[in-house]
Design a protein around this motif. Structure first.
Motif, mmCIF file in Angstrom:
data_model
loop_
_atom_site.group_PDB
_atom_site.id
_atom_site.type_symbol
_atom_site.label_atom_id
_atom_site.label_comp_id
_atom_site.label_asym_id
_atom_site.label_seq_id
_atom_site.Cartn_x
_atom_site.Cartn_y
_atom_site.Cartn_z
ATOM 1 N N ILE A 2 -18.933 10.947 7.249
ATOM 2 C CA ILE A 2 -17.882 10.654 7.549
ATOM 3 C C ILE A 2 -17.810 10.576 5.075
ATOM 4 C CG2 ILE A 2 -16.402 8.157 6.525
ATOM 5 C CD1 ILE A 2 -17.633 7.406 9.745
ATOM 6 N N VAL A 3 -16.839 11.232 5.026
ATOM 7 C CA VAL A 3 -16.466 11.606 3.709
ATOM 8 C C VAL A 3 -15.721 9.707 3.497
ATOM 9 C CG1 VAL A 3 -15.295 12.276 1.450
ATOM 10 C CG2 VAL A 3 -16.801 13.329 3.689
ATOM 11 N N LEU A 4 -16.222 8.406 2.513
ATOM 12 C CA LEU A 4 -15.578 7.242 2.461
ATOM 13 C C LEU A 4 -14.465 7.368 1.406
ATOM 14 C CD1 LEU A 4 -17.006 3.819 2.721
ATOM 15 C CD2 LEU A 4 -15.263 4.758 0.706
ATOM 16 N N GLN A 5 -12.944 7.698 1.717
ATOM 17 C CA GLN A 5 -12.219 7.947 1.155
ATOM 18 C C GLN A 5 -11.558 6.387 0.174
ATOM 19 O OE1 GLN A 5 -9.022 9.860 2.039
ATOM 20 N NE2 GLN A 5 -8.106 10.775 -0.345
ATOM 21 N N ASN A 6 -12.075 6.621 -1.448
ATOM 22 C CA ASN A 6 -11.314 5.276 -1.657
ATOM 23 C C ASN A 6 -10.771 5.753 -3.025
ATOM 24 O OD1 ASN A 6 -11.635 2.777 -2.498
ATOM 25 N ND2 ASN A 6 -12.802 3.190 -4.596
ATOM 26 N N ALA A 7 -8.838 5.432 -2.597
ATOM 27 C CA ALA A 7 -8.480 5.677 -3.118
ATOM 28 C C ALA A 7 -7.336 4.947 -4.301
ATOM 29 C CB ALA A 7 -6.753 6.296 -2.580
ATOM 30 N N PRO A 8 -6.813 4.992 -5.361
ATOM 31 C CA PRO A 8 -5.988 3.396 -6.033
ATOM 32 C C PRO A 8 -5.107 3.266 -5.330
ATOM 33 C CG PRO A 8 -5.497 5.887 -6.683
ATOM 34 C CD PRO A 8 -6.910 6.058 -6.034
ATOM 35 N N ALA A 9 -4.807 1.542 -5.441
ATOM 36 C CA ALA A 9 -3.894 1.207 -5.554
ATOM 37 C C ALA A 9 -2.453 2.130 -5.932
ATOM 38 C CB ALA A 9 -4.066 0.271 -5.359
ATOM 39 N N PRO A 10 -0.848 1.664 -5.341
ATOM 40 C CA PRO A 10 -0.736 1.379 -4.072
ATOM 41 C C PRO A 10 -1.494 2.249 -2.486
ATOM 42 C CG PRO A 10 1.058 2.397 -4.962
ATOM 43 C CD PRO A 10 0.278 2.577 -5.768
ATOM 44 N N ARG A 11 -1.394 3.532 -3.053
ATOM 45 C CA ARG A 11 -1.388 4.301 -1.469
ATOM 46 C C ARG A 11 -2.791 4.076 -1.025
ATOM 47 N NH1 ARG A 11 -3.121 9.939 -3.114
ATOM 48 N NH2 ARG A 11 -5.301 8.901 -2.856
ATOM 49 N N GLY A 12 -4.237 3.443 -2.232
ATOM 50 C CA GLY A 12 -5.606 2.994 -1.476
ATOM 51 C C GLY A 12 -6.001 1.397 -1.692
#
Length: 307
Positions: A131-141
């Motif tokens: 798994i690649v843990l995707q850490n996106a910024p708010a507001p999408r993530g």
């Protein structure tokens, strides 16, 4: 180990709005000819939310078949629930993909316990995946903090990479790599390669930009890895104006540039994006012209900057 330039492939559409499979093959061919180190599909930049299940599955199989094992394929498997993410991960495995990228939905929350349970359920249900843990910024993530990511990853050996694209990503990359568990192989930069030099200097193992200037990004990556930071900085500086414009228009920009390079015949998108007017297109063309000597893959069909 994943490393280098791993672009997220867009989904091309025909004039009638249907998926253009022939164009998808050309995009894959362009990426491979550019020397990329892997490809990602589907991702947010693939307009994945605009694809139905049949389209999503058939396109992933097309990408895998076209790549034919030459580079890794990373399959996006983000979903509103663990159950749906598990289904996407199983579809990826059936297509021959073992590395999946997943962003925890905002509905899960941002506590380490809740997000860890989400990824734990996926790892238990599909034990053969990384798994690649995707850490996106708010507001999408969910904009997870480094200590939360480290807690989650430490308790889940299936999480072997983090894609860190919060803003600013640099300090988070440094913090994660400083304290990473042994099974975490690396951190991959996001942000459309707009911060790639900083990410690489902090130890990121790769970057996941869009694909429209993949040949330049590969040249930048190779220059950096060979120790030629001056050349890497020059390539970055000469293409940064394009990436700044891309941040506004996203997939429409990517497809427009691919059309100017002879890969696509239109820049149609299903996603609701800001429209590009004649002045926008003229500005993109001007910056493409200024960078034309760097575009080494395929055809370069650019209008004059004054047109």
């Amino acid at each position: 180990m994943l490393k280098g330039i791993l672009p997220v492939l867009p989904t091309p559409f025909a004039a009638d709005g249907s998926v253009d499979h022939d164009a998808m093959e050309r995009i894959v061919d362009f990426a491979l000819a550019s020397g990329v180190d892997g490809v990602v599909f589907p991702g947010f930049a693939s307009e994945v939310d605009e694809l139905d299940g049949r389209e999503r599955g058939s396109l992933l199989r097309l990408v895998v078949d076209r790549v034919a094992g030459r580079v890794p394929v990373i399959a996006g498997a983000s979903a509103p629930s663990a159950e749906e993410a598990i289904a996407h991960a199983r579809e990826a495995v059936a297509a021959g993909v073992r590395i999946v990228m997943i962003q925890a939905p905002k509905s899960v929350g941002v506590t380490a316990e809740a997000v860890a349970a989400f990824y734990g359920a996926i790892a238990q249900a599909v034990p053969e995946i990384e798994i690649v843990l995707q850490n996106a910024p708010a507001p999408r993530g969910s904009d997870l903090k480094p200590d939360v990511i480290l807690t989650i990853a430490s308790g889940n050996p299936a999480i072997t990479y983090v894609k860190e694209e919060t803003l600013p990503a640099g300090p988070a990359i440094t913090a994660i790599l400083k304290n990473k568990p042994a099974h975490l192989k690396g951190v991959i930069g996001g942000g459309g390669a707009r911060y790639v030099i900083d990410e690489y200097r902090r130890g990121a193992c790769g970057a996941m930009p869009a694909v429209e200037i993949a040949d330049v990004h590969v040249a930048l990556d190779r220059a950096f890895r060979s120790g030629d930071l001056a050349k890497a900085r020059d390539l970055y500086m000469r293409t940064l104006p394009l990436l700044v414009i891309q941040a506004n228009f996203r997939m429409a920009f990517t497809k427009y540039v691919l059309s100017r390079r002879g890969i696509l015949t239109n820049h149609a998108s299903r996603a609701k994006l800001p429209p590009m007017d004649a002045m926008d297109l003229s500005e993109i063309d001007a910056w493409l012209t200024s960078a034309s000597s760097l575009l080494t893959t395929g055809n370069v069909m650019l209008r004059g900057a004054a047109e």
